[in-house]
Structure formats: structure tokens, C-alpha cells
Design an enzyme around this catalytic site. Sequence first.
Site, mmCIF file in Angstrom:
data_model
loop_
_atom_site.group_PDB
_atom_site.id
_atom_site.type_symbol
_atom_site.label_atom_id
_atom_site.label_comp_id
_atom_site.label_asym_id
_atom_site.label_seq_id
_atom_site.Cartn_x
_atom_site.Cartn_y
_atom_site.Cartn_z
ATOM 1 N N PRO A 59 0.784 -1.232 0.000
ATOM 2 C CG PRO A 59 -0.154 -1.116 2.123
ATOM 3 C CD PRO A 59 0.515 -2.076 1.171
ATOM 4 C CG ASN A 60 -0.186 4.355 1.342
ATOM 5 O OD1 ASN A 60 -1.128 5.015 0.894
ATOM 6 N ND2 ASN A 60 -0.263 3.690 2.481
ATOM 7 N NE ARG A 110 4.051 6.570 1.511
ATOM 8 C CZ ARG A 110 4.323 5.326 1.881
ATOM 9 N NH1 ARG A 110 4.715 4.454 0.991
ATOM 10 N NH2 ARG A 110 4.190 4.965 3.138
ATOM 11 C CE1 TYR A 147 8.988 5.165 2.348
ATOM 12 C CE2 TYR A 147 7.422 6.971 2.614
ATOM 13 C CZ TYR A 147 7.950 5.775 3.048
ATOM 14 O OH TYR A 147 7.468 5.170 4.179
ATOM 15 C CG ASN A 190 8.454 -1.917 -0.061
ATOM 16 O OD1 ASN A 190 7.979 -2.073 1.069
ATOM 17 N ND2 ASN A 190 9.051 -0.794 -0.435
ATOM 18 C CB ALA A 204 1.753 0.071 6.264
ATOM 19 C CD GLU A 264 11.097 -7.374 5.361
ATOM 20 O OE1 GLU A 264 11.514 -8.431 5.881
ATOM 21 O OE2 GLU A 264 10.678 -6.405 6.017
ATOM 22 C CG HIS A 295 11.497 -2.130 4.059
ATOM 23 N ND1 HIS A 295 10.128 -2.093 4.065
ATOM 24 C CD2 HIS A 295 11.852 -3.292 4.650
ATOM 25 C CE1 HIS A 295 9.672 -3.178 4.657
ATOM 26 N NE2 HIS A 295 10.691 -3.930 5.020
ATOM 27 N NE ARG A 347 10.366 6.296 8.022
ATOM 28 C CZ ARG A 347 9.373 6.058 7.154
ATOM 29 N NH1 ARG A 347 9.463 5.024 6.317
ATOM 30 N NH2 ARG A 347 8.309 6.841 7.126
HETATM 31 C C1 DQA Z 1 8.467 1.118 3.471
HETATM 32 C C2 DQA Z 1 8.628 1.339 4.976
HETATM 33 C C3 DQA Z 1 7.318 1.082 5.704
HETATM 34 O O1 DQA Z 1 7.472 1.331 7.090
HETATM 35 C C4 DQA Z 1 6.231 2.009 5.173
HETATM 36 O O2 DQA Z 1 5.001 1.706 5.781
HETATM 37 C C5 DQA Z 1 6.112 2.002 3.689
HETATM 38 C C6 DQA Z 1 7.340 1.948 2.889
HETATM 39 C C7 DQA Z 1 9.754 1.488 2.696
HETATM 40 O O3 DQA Z 1 9.862 1.051 1.536
HETATM 41 O O4 DQA Z 1 10.608 2.197 3.203
HETATM 42 O O5 DQA Z 1 5.037 2.143 3.140
HETATM 43 O O6 DQA Z 1 8.212 -0.261 3.236
#
Ligand code: DQA
Length: 144
Positions: A10-11, A18, A23, A74, A77, A98, A100, A107
Site C-alpha cells: 500500500p501507498n 508521497r 521516499y 516491499n 505498512a 524483503e 524497503h 524511523r
Molecule cells: C516502506 C517502509 C514502511 O514502514 C512504510 O510503511 C512504507 C514503505 C519502505 O519502503 O521504506 O510504506 O516499506
Amino acid sequence: MRQVLVLNGPNLGRLGSREPDVYGAQTFDDLAVLCRETGRELGLSVEVRQTDDEAELVSWIHEAADSRTPVVLNPAAFTHYSYALRDAIAQRTAPLVEVHISNPNAREEFRHTSVVAAVATGTIAGFGMRSYELALRAIADMGE
Ligand code: DQA
């Protein structure tokens, strides 16, 4: 050619607009191009997907398990609380990395927990979009 799925939670479709301070300024389309081009260089056929929907992401992990396809994931959240996603990843039949963009451990406290890390092959975090490139290289090197 070996197939690899690059799955995003998500997002992440909103990259570019964003929280660019966290990011970066590159968009999701830029990320997709980077992944496909890195794949081409490594002899991998890379398909990039994104969803805001937990059920859809779980179904893609099932698809990868059934077809023995390596995954760069990825979970966004969902990383921090989705036991459904974790249980799906536990069924994997090929490497799953995995990734990020940011370093969640640097964070907020809630981001310090990954419920999926223990069932992934490994984790790459904190290198911006390069995290995906490094994950694809790791999968290419594993040669599974
Ligand atoms: C994320 C880190 C997560 O904590 C966050 O919720 C994201 C992006 C990252 O790629 O840094 O949506 O996965």
C-alpha cells in the site's frame, strides 16, 4: 528466461508525491523501469505490480509459491502487522527478498518490527530504490 515478481504494498503507487523527503522524488513508474532494466541486465524477466489491497497481495504470494517464482517484496505498512501476509510468505517455494526504500529501523518505533522478516530469505533496506536493484542481484546470484 527466469521470471521474477516485484510486488509492492500500500501507498507505494504514490511514490514521487508521497513524503519525498523520506521516499525520494522518483515515481512508481520510474521504479518499475529500474526493476525491468536491472532484470534485463541480469537475464531476469521482471514483472512489477502494486496493490493497496492485502487480499490481492496475499493472492500474488500464493501465485508465486505455486509457480516457484522468486519474489522481491516491499510489503510497505503490511510489514509491521500482517500475519496473513507472513503466513502466505511461509509457503514460499523460491527465494523472497524483503525490501524497503527507507530504513524502517531508523524511523518510528512501530516500524522496527517486521512480521515477515523471519520467513523471507533476507532483507535489504535503506538504499532508496537501489534496495530493489540489490535484491534483484541477490536473486540472480542465488540462481535458484
Ligand atoms: C516502506 C517502509 C514502511 O514502514 C512504510 O510503511 C512504507 C514503505 C519502505 O519502503 O521504506 O510504506 O516499506
